[in-house]
Write an enzyme that holds these catalytic residues in place. Structure first.
Site, PDB file in Angstrom:
ATOM      1  N   GLY A   1       0.835  -1.195   0.000  1.00 32.59           N
ATOM      2  CA  GLY A   1       0.000   0.000   0.000  1.00 32.59           C
ATOM      3  C   GLY A   1       0.870   1.244   0.000  1.00 32.59           C
ATOM      4  O   GLY A   1       1.997   1.223   0.516  1.00 32.59           O
ATOM      5  N   HIS A  37      -3.102   7.487   6.770  1.00 28.81           N
ATOM      6  CA  HIS A  37      -2.094   8.371   6.164  1.00 28.81           C
ATOM      7  C   HIS A  37      -2.743   9.658   5.650  1.00 28.81           C
ATOM      8  O   HIS A  37      -2.152  10.735   5.735  1.00 28.81           O
ATOM      9  CB  HIS A  37      -1.418   7.682   4.968  1.00 28.81           C
ATOM     10  CG  HIS A  37      -0.228   6.846   5.326  1.00 28.81           C
ATOM     11  ND1 HIS A  37       0.902   7.370   5.913  1.00 28.81           N
ATOM     12  CD2 HIS A  37       0.019   5.528   5.163  1.00 28.81           C
ATOM     13  CE1 HIS A  37       1.793   6.400   6.092  1.00 28.81           C
ATOM     14  NE2 HIS A  37       1.281   5.268   5.649  1.00 28.81           N
ATOM     15  N   GLN A  48       2.722  10.081   1.151  1.00 21.88           N
ATOM     16  CA  GLN A  48       4.029   9.442   1.291  1.00 21.88           C
ATOM     17  C   GLN A  48       4.985   9.833   0.166  1.00 21.88           C
ATOM     18  O   GLN A  48       6.195   9.618   0.275  1.00 21.88           O
ATOM     19  CB  GLN A  48       3.892   7.912   1.347  1.00 21.88           C
ATOM     20  CG  GLN A  48       3.187   7.436   2.603  1.00 21.88           C
ATOM     21  CD  GLN A  48       3.112   5.927   2.654  1.00 21.88           C
ATOM     22  OE1 GLN A  48       2.196   5.328   2.107  1.00 21.88           O
ATOM     23  NE2 GLN A  48       4.088   5.291   3.279  1.00 21.88           N
ATOM     24  N   CYS A  99       5.458   0.023   7.257  1.00 19.69           N
ATOM     25  CA  CYS A  99       5.112   1.193   6.443  1.00 19.69           C
ATOM     26  C   CYS A  99       6.332   1.585   5.625  1.00 19.69           C
ATOM     27  O   CYS A  99       7.447   1.594   6.148  1.00 19.69           O
ATOM     28  CB  CYS A  99       4.705   2.342   7.372  1.00 19.69           C
ATOM     29  SG  CYS A  99       4.221   3.832   6.499  1.00 19.69           S
ATOM     30  N   LEU A 100       6.096   1.906   4.349  1.00 18.26           N
ATOM     31  CA  LEU A 100       7.222   2.293   3.494  1.00 18.26           C
ATOM     32  C   LEU A 100       7.880   3.585   3.975  1.00 18.26           C
ATOM     33  O   LEU A 100       9.033   3.849   3.638  1.00 18.26           O
ATOM     34  CB  LEU A 100       6.755   2.454   2.036  1.00 18.26           C
ATOM     35  CG  LEU A 100       6.326   1.143   1.350  1.00 18.26           C
ATOM     36  CD1 LEU A 100       5.781   1.433  -0.043  1.00 18.26           C
ATOM     37  CD2 LEU A 100       7.488   0.158   1.286  1.00 18.26           C
ATOM     38  N   HIS A 105      -4.935   1.439   7.421  1.00 17.24           N
ATOM     39  CA  HIS A 105      -3.595   2.021   7.548  1.00 17.24           C
ATOM     40  C   HIS A 105      -3.419   3.162   6.535  1.00 17.24           C
ATOM     41  O   HIS A 105      -2.924   4.234   6.873  1.00 17.24           O
ATOM     42  CB  HIS A 105      -2.561   0.899   7.327  1.00 17.24           C
ATOM     43  CG  HIS A 105      -1.133   1.327   7.283  1.00 17.24           C
ATOM     44  ND1 HIS A 105      -0.183   0.865   8.168  1.00 17.24           N
ATOM     45  CD2 HIS A 105      -0.473   2.159   6.441  1.00 17.24           C
ATOM     46  CE1 HIS A 105       0.994   1.410   7.876  1.00 17.24           C
ATOM     47  NE2 HIS A 105       0.846   2.198   6.822  1.00 17.24           N
ATOM     48  N   GLU A 106      -3.864   2.926   5.291  1.00 16.98           N
ATOM     49  CA  GLU A 106      -3.678   3.937   4.234  1.00 16.98           C
ATOM     50  C   GLU A 106      -4.595   5.147   4.448  1.00 16.98           C
ATOM     51  O   GLU A 106      -4.177   6.287   4.227  1.00 16.98           O
ATOM     52  CB  GLU A 106      -3.907   3.327   2.852  1.00 16.98           C
ATOM     53  CG  GLU A 106      -2.982   2.157   2.492  1.00 16.98           C
ATOM     54  CD  GLU A 106      -1.502   2.459   2.669  1.00 16.98           C
ATOM     55  OE1 GLU A 106      -1.110   3.624   2.524  1.00 16.98           O
ATOM     56  OE2 GLU A 106      -0.743   1.518   2.986  1.00 16.98           O
TER      57      GLU A 106
HETATM   58 NI    NI Z   1       2.165   3.371   5.648  1.00 17.23          NI
END
Ligand code: NI
Length: 172
Positions: free
Chosen positions: A46, A140, A51, A94-95, A136-137
């Protein structure tokens, strides 16, 4: 399509509430293409627009377990319309917080209403890993990270590691 650099926590842009799209135009579709390419390259399951520094309400995801079953999804202006009482615990990563994984408890199933790439309003039910991923997304898009669910001590330990990582990368 192009790869876009992924912001690493802590970054003020990861703490912002993102703006909704007025409609789905070619710029939105280009952004979605870039985000999917960036997510698959990372690799991750994701990626939310903030991000990569775009403070707009869009994220991409693909929770399929095998490459042959790839299921790229783009969700624009997503809103959770229903959450199950049943909860689920997943070890999240998380990236924007590389190589840190911690257990987070969230509703096991959610219904989400969103615009697809054709600008059509869709409602879908998500369960299992996908349910965790969409929540989660969407977090963000509201400036919330999974580490915000952890204890203050854990969160500050992870933040310290990320500051160190960023300092090391800046020297490369
Ligand atoms: Ni994330």
């Amino acid at each position: 399509m192009s790869l876009r650099p992924i912001l690493i926590h802590p970054d003020p842009r990861l703490k912002k509430v993102c703006a909704p799209f007025e409609g789905v135009d070619s710029a939105a579709r280009r952004l979605a293409d870039d985000m999917l390419e960036t997510m698959y390259d990372a690799p991750g399951i994701g990626l939310a627009a903030p991000q990569i520094g775009q403070l707009q309400r869009m994220f991409v995801m693909d929770c399929s377990s095998r490459e042959e079953d790839a299921e790229p999804m783009v969700l624009i202006n997503p809103v959770v319309t229903w959450k199950s009482d049943e909860l689920n615990v997943y070890e999240e990563g998380c990236l924007s917080i590389p190589e840190q994984y911690e257990e987070v408890t969230r509703p096991a199933e959610v219904k989400v209403r969103f615009l697809d790439l054709d600008g059509v309003m869709v409602e879908r039910r998500f369960c299992g890993l996908s349910a965790t991923c969409v929540q989660h997304e969407i977090d963000h898009l509201d400036g919330r990270l999974f580490i915000d669910y952890l204890s203050r001590i854990k969160r500050s330990m992870i933040t310290k590691k990320m500051k160190k990582l960023k300092a090391e990368r800046a020297l490369l």
